[in-house]
Design a protein around this motif. Structure first.
Motif, PDB file in Angstrom:
ATOM      1  N   ALA A  91       4.576  56.783  -9.933  1.00  9.69           N
ATOM      2  CA  ALA A  91       4.656  56.939 -11.376  1.00  9.69           C
ATOM      3  C   ALA A  91       3.625  56.437 -12.069  1.00  9.69           C
ATOM      4  O   ALA A  91       3.247  55.274 -11.784  1.00  9.69           O
ATOM      5  CB  ALA A  91       5.948  56.236 -11.859  1.00  9.69           C
ATOM      6  N   GLY A 137       1.806  55.221 -15.666  1.00 10.46           N
ATOM      7  CA  GLY A 137       1.628  55.261 -17.431  1.00 10.46           C
ATOM      8  C   GLY A 137       0.141  55.405 -17.701  1.00 10.46           C
ATOM      9  O   GLY A 137      -0.362  56.543 -17.417  1.00 10.46           O
ATOM     10  N   THR A 194      -3.231  50.704 -16.394  1.00  6.51           N
ATOM     11  CA  THR A 194      -3.873  49.889 -16.684  1.00  6.51           C
ATOM     12  C   THR A 194      -3.350  48.502 -15.773  1.00  6.51           C
ATOM     13  O   THR A 194      -3.719  47.426 -16.053  1.00  6.51           O
ATOM     14  CB  THR A 194      -3.854  49.238 -18.044  1.00  6.51           C
ATOM     15  N   SER A 213      -2.747  44.579 -23.505  1.00 10.34           N
ATOM     16  CA  SER A 213      -3.242  45.845 -23.305  1.00 10.34           C
ATOM     17  C   SER A 213      -2.415  46.992 -24.001  1.00 10.34           C
ATOM     18  O   SER A 213      -2.443  48.168 -23.798  1.00 10.34           O
ATOM     19  CB  SER A 213      -3.229  46.221 -21.697  1.00 10.34           C
ATOM     20  N   THR A 258       1.451  52.143 -21.640  1.00 13.26           N
ATOM     21  CA  THR A 258       2.750  52.587 -22.154  1.00 13.26           C
ATOM     22  C   THR A 258       3.846  52.061 -21.793  1.00 13.26           C
ATOM     23  O   THR A 258       3.866  50.652 -21.240  1.00 13.26           O
ATOM     24  CB  THR A 258       3.294  54.088 -21.082  1.00 13.26           C
ATOM     25  N   GLY A 262       4.783  40.892 -20.181  1.00 13.04           N
ATOM     26  CA  GLY A 262       5.008  39.790 -21.221  1.00 13.04           C
ATOM     27  C   GLY A 262       3.514  39.667 -22.026  1.00 13.04           C
ATOM     28  O   GLY A 262       2.732  40.553 -21.661  1.00 13.04           O
TER      29      GLY A 262
HETATM   30  C1  FAD Z   1      -7.198  43.718 -20.225  1.00  8.82           C
HETATM   31  C2  FAD Z   1      -5.761  43.869 -19.573  1.00  8.82           C
HETATM   32  C3  FAD Z   1      -4.904  42.966 -20.339  1.00  8.82           C
HETATM   33  C4  FAD Z   1      -3.534  42.937 -19.638  1.00  8.82           C
HETATM   34  N1  FAD Z   1      -2.790  42.064 -20.389  1.00  8.82           N
HETATM   35  C5  FAD Z   1      -1.451  42.295 -19.888  1.00  8.82           C
HETATM   36  C6  FAD Z   1      -0.612  41.108 -20.228  1.00  8.82           C
HETATM   37  O1  FAD Z   1      -0.831  40.497 -21.395  1.00  8.82           O
HETATM   38  N2  FAD Z   1       0.666  41.310 -19.883  1.00  8.82           N
HETATM   39  C7  FAD Z   1       1.183  42.051 -18.736  1.00  8.82           C
HETATM   40  O2  FAD Z   1       2.368  41.949 -18.472  1.00  8.82           O
HETATM   41  N3  FAD Z   1       0.425  42.964 -18.385  1.00  8.82           N
HETATM   42  C8  FAD Z   1      -1.135  43.083 -18.698  1.00  8.82           C
HETATM   43  N4  FAD Z   1      -1.863  44.080 -18.225  1.00  8.82           N
HETATM   44  C9  FAD Z   1      -1.136  44.782 -17.239  1.00  8.82           C
HETATM   45  C10 FAD Z   1      -0.735  46.216 -17.649  1.00  8.82           C
HETATM   46  O3  FAD Z   1      -1.787  46.436 -18.741  1.00  8.82           O
HETATM   47  C11 FAD Z   1       0.521  45.954 -18.090  1.00  8.82           C
HETATM   48  O4  FAD Z   1       1.484  45.438 -17.452  1.00  8.82           O
HETATM   49  C12 FAD Z   1       1.102  47.448 -18.764  1.00  8.82           C
HETATM   50  O5  FAD Z   1       2.361  47.064 -19.321  1.00  8.82           O
HETATM   51  C13 FAD Z   1       1.270  48.436 -17.850  1.00  8.82           C
HETATM   52  O6  FAD Z   1       1.299  49.842 -18.285  1.00  8.82           O
HETATM   53  P1  FAD Z   1       0.583  51.113 -18.168  1.00  8.82           P
HETATM   54  O7  FAD Z   1       1.110  52.199 -18.728  1.00  8.82           O
HETATM   55  O8  FAD Z   1      -0.657  51.197 -17.834  1.00  8.82           O
HETATM   56  O9  FAD Z   1       1.431  51.286 -16.439  1.00  8.82           O
HETATM   57  P2  FAD Z   1       0.541  51.621 -15.250  1.00  8.82           P
HETATM   58  O10 FAD Z   1      -0.666  50.821 -14.852  1.00  8.82           O
HETATM   59  O11 FAD Z   1       0.582  53.072 -15.206  1.00  8.82           O
HETATM   60  O12 FAD Z   1       1.727  51.339 -14.243  1.00  8.82           O
HETATM   61  C14 FAD Z   1       2.380  49.948 -14.205  1.00  8.82           C
HETATM   62  C15 FAD Z   1       3.487  50.256 -13.110  1.00  8.82           C
HETATM   63  O13 FAD Z   1       4.368  50.776 -13.668  1.00  8.82           O
HETATM   64  C16 FAD Z   1       4.949  51.825 -12.888  1.00  8.82           C
HETATM   65  N5  FAD Z   1       5.401  52.932 -13.828  1.00  8.82           N
HETATM   66  C17 FAD Z   1       4.922  53.416 -14.504  1.00  8.82           C
HETATM   67  N6  FAD Z   1       5.578  54.257 -15.273  1.00  8.82           N
HETATM   68  C18 FAD Z   1       6.787  54.393 -14.488  1.00  8.82           C
HETATM   69  C19 FAD Z   1       8.016  55.228 -14.553  1.00  8.82           C
HETATM   70  N7  FAD Z   1       8.099  56.100 -15.488  1.00  8.82           N
HETATM   71  N8  FAD Z   1       8.805  54.934 -13.756  1.00  8.82           N
HETATM   72  C20 FAD Z   1       8.796  54.107 -12.792  1.00  8.82           C
HETATM   73  N9  FAD Z   1       7.686  53.206 -12.701  1.00  8.82           N
HETATM   74  C21 FAD Z   1       6.686  53.446 -13.558  1.00  8.82           C
HETATM   75  C22 FAD Z   1       3.747  52.297 -12.043  1.00  8.82           C
HETATM   76  O14 FAD Z   1       4.020  52.794 -10.724  1.00  8.82           O
HETATM   77  C23 FAD Z   1       3.146  50.959 -11.775  1.00  8.82           C
HETATM   78  O15 FAD Z   1       3.908  50.344 -10.492  1.00  8.82           O
HETATM   79  C24 FAD Z   1      -3.319  43.930 -18.699  1.00  8.82           C
HETATM   80  C25 FAD Z   1      -4.063  44.634 -18.328  1.00  8.82           C
HETATM   81  C26 FAD Z   1      -5.426  44.758 -18.746  1.00  8.82           C
HETATM   82  C27 FAD Z   1      -6.471  45.809 -18.065  1.00  8.82           C
END
Ligand code: FAD
Length: 544
Positions: free
Chosen positions: A70, A72, A75, A135, A140, A150
């Protein structure tokens, strides 16, 4: 196009792609790893997710494993949003707020909804979801739930999981379940089901019953922990709830298709106190005392002197008139967001007194422009993360670690020693109030020497965290990056429990294999990219 893609194209209402471009784009997330998928599917609805899972399950029954990841916005910095089989890319279609009740504060969302857009929608109703990752503008809500994300406000409000009330989840075999708090009678009904859902409830209930004596070991002496599976939260005094298990499971147990979230009343009036410390030990004392205040700060962030020195070298005007050389060893930023102005003033005064007793220079800001100016100190971390010098990039390999607050000073000094021992120009920053600190070393992962160094640094960082009694994942999840440390973190008995949980939910290993569980360091070494770039997100960068 492959047979798999043909099948999906015929049966899904959403689009299916196998072009080199698409597969190359989805081969990376924000981690240092790369895995090229076979197919990308853009589900239009839950039925598309079900059909994809059902198809992969039927193939697995015939002996062929087709992984589903899966995704989002990709990131993820732990390598959890990449996979070799089908990528289910949610943000294209499944990105809506389905219901928002401003009275109760409950909101029903699809997982592909952008976190920033959700905050905007909530803001029009005077509400917000406090544990937003840095982020948020380009990630998402589904990713935040699956990572149990967090942010700066987690010191007061905890992680996203605290706000997830219930989920709709597609299981590995394509069945759909709804999670939520179950009383005794409802649990009894679930245990009696003849479906896969029933099997899961029965197996998990037995597993928890038999291993009840081990669950205490899941509680580490830290303020946040997203390492492993949150088994201790499933059975509670009032019943049984699978929600906390799916939260933070990084797509390894089920595919989320809807989430009901609780939210908070928004208050944009805050006060900010900033302390400039010449002594790390004093910063530590201040942190301990600040955490003893009746009401916790809504943020308690830090940067070290190395960060200020590096930023000053790269861009001398960035922190001009805010903080100047010789730079303090630590800058602490303490925010209070109480709804009552009286309470905010009172708490800020008490916090300032702590700084005065320690003879630390400090500033208080309540006006927006003054606060924004001071927050630039913390936000300067983004300058380091986005800077590149020839092949050198700040790589997110030594992040997420958290230790008991009593070990803050040792942790910070240990990280600085780690940097100097390895001849790195590296700064330390993070959520000081949680002792959740990171550094992002500049490495050229195209060079063999730096590739080896990367893994050495990971070992040093995560071993330091574990030696200090902390968790390897205070935020951001185990993914591929931190998964090899999970068995050491909890010990073999707990690790075996995690393996059994994975086996119960995903007996064929279809759901995001290679992430979180059953991963050794030898598995991730070949996946290290030859270049690192945040190119896909520059539209939204910088974010600290
Ligand atoms: C510059 C930067 C700063 C960041 N700061 C933070 C921060 O402050 N705190 C923090 O916690 N994280 C941080 N992150 C990490 C990340 O951005 C977050 O955890 C964010 O919430 C992930 O969202 P995404 O949509 O990009 O998920 P993705 O990267 O697409 O996926 C993340 C995980 O979720 C799973 N997933 C996604 N959608 C589903 C679904 N529908 N069902 C089941 N599983 C699913 C994916 O398989 C994967 O394992 C940061 C990243 C960057 C690049």
């Amino acid at each position: 196009m492959s047979k798999v893609a043909h099948y999906l194209q015929e049966h899904l209402t959403g689009e299916v792609m196998t072009s080199v471009d698409a597969r190359t784009y989805f081969a990376t997330d924000a981690s240092v790893f790369s895995v090229t998928p076979g197919v990308i599917a853009y589900p239009k609805n839950e039925s598309d997710v079900r059909k994809t899972a059902r198809f992969a399950w039927q193939l697995a029954e015939r002996g062929r494993i087709l992984p589903i990841t899966a995704r989002g916005s990709g990131t993820d910095q732990s390598g959890a949003a990449i996979g070799s089989g089908i990528i289910l890319a949610y943000p294209a279609h499944m990105n809506h707020v389905l219901e928002l009740d401003s009275k109760s504060g409950l909101v029903l969302v699809q997982p592909g909804l952008n976190f920033g857009k959700l905050q905007q929608a909530l803001a029009t109703h005077g509400r917000f979801l406090p544990p937003a990752p840095a982020s948020l503008e380009y990630s998402t809500i589904g990713g935040a739930i699956a990572n149990n994300a967090g942010g700066a406000k987690s010191i007061k409000y905890g992680l996203v999981g605290n706000y997830v009330q219930s989920l709709r989840v597609v299981l590995a075999n394509g069945e759909v379940i709804e999670t939520g708090q179950l009383g005794k009678r409802e649990l009894g009904r679930k245990l009696g089901l003849s479906s896969f859902e029933g099997e899961i409830y029965r197996a998990l209930d037995n597993l928890l019953e038999e291993n009840n004596h081990l669950l205490g070991k899941l509680k580490l002496p830290v303020t946040k922990n997203v390492a492993g599976y949150n088994l201790a939260a499933i059975k509670n005094k009032t019943g049984f709830d699978l929600t906390p298990l799916f939260v933070g499971s990084q797509g390894t147990l089920g595919l989320i298709t809807e989430a009901t979230l609780q939210t908070e009343v928004n208050n944009s009036a805050t006060s900010l106190l900033v302390g400039f410390f010449d002594d790390i030990a004093k910063a530590h004392q201040a942190l301990l005392q600040l955490r003893e205040l009746g009401d916790p700060p809504s943020s308690l962030e830090m940067v070290d002197d190395q960060l200020l020195i590096l930023v000053d070298t790269l861009n001398p005007s960035q922190l001009k008139d805010i903080v100047s050389s010789p730079f303090p060893k630590v800058v602490l930023l303490v925010e209070f967001d109480d709804n009552s102005e009286h309470a905010r003033k009172h708490l800020t005064k008490k916090a300032a007194k702590i700084f005065e007793h320690l003879a630390v220079s400090h500033e208080v800001a309540t006006e927006l422009s003054a606060k924004e100016k001071l927050w630039k100190i913390r936000e300067a971390a983004a300058t380091l993360m986005t800077h590149s010098d020839h092949g050198l990039k700040a790589v997110p390999i030594t992040t997420g670690g958290i230790v008991p607050l009593q070990k803050y000073e040792e942790f910070l000094k240990g990280l600085q020693q780690l940097a100097s021992r390895n001849h790195l120009e590296a700064a330390v920053w993070g959520h000081a109030g949680d002792a959740n600190l990171q550094l992002q070393p500049y490495l050229d992962i195209g060079q063999i020497g730096d590739r080896q160094k990367a893994f050495r640094l990971m070992d040093e960082y995560y071993n330091l965290v574990m030696d200090l009694g902390g968790s390897t994942s205070g935020e951001q999840g185990d993914g591929r990056l931190r998964a090899p440390y999970l068995a050491k973190l909890y010990g073999p008995e707990i690790y075996e429990l995690f393996q059994k949980v994975k086996q119960i939910f995903d007996p064929y290993g279809i759901l995001n294999p290679g992430v979180k569980i059953n991963v050794e360091s030898g598995d991730i070494k070949p996946l290290l990219r030859h270049e690192y770039s945040l190119g896909a997100w520059y539209e939204h960068m910088p974010r600290s």
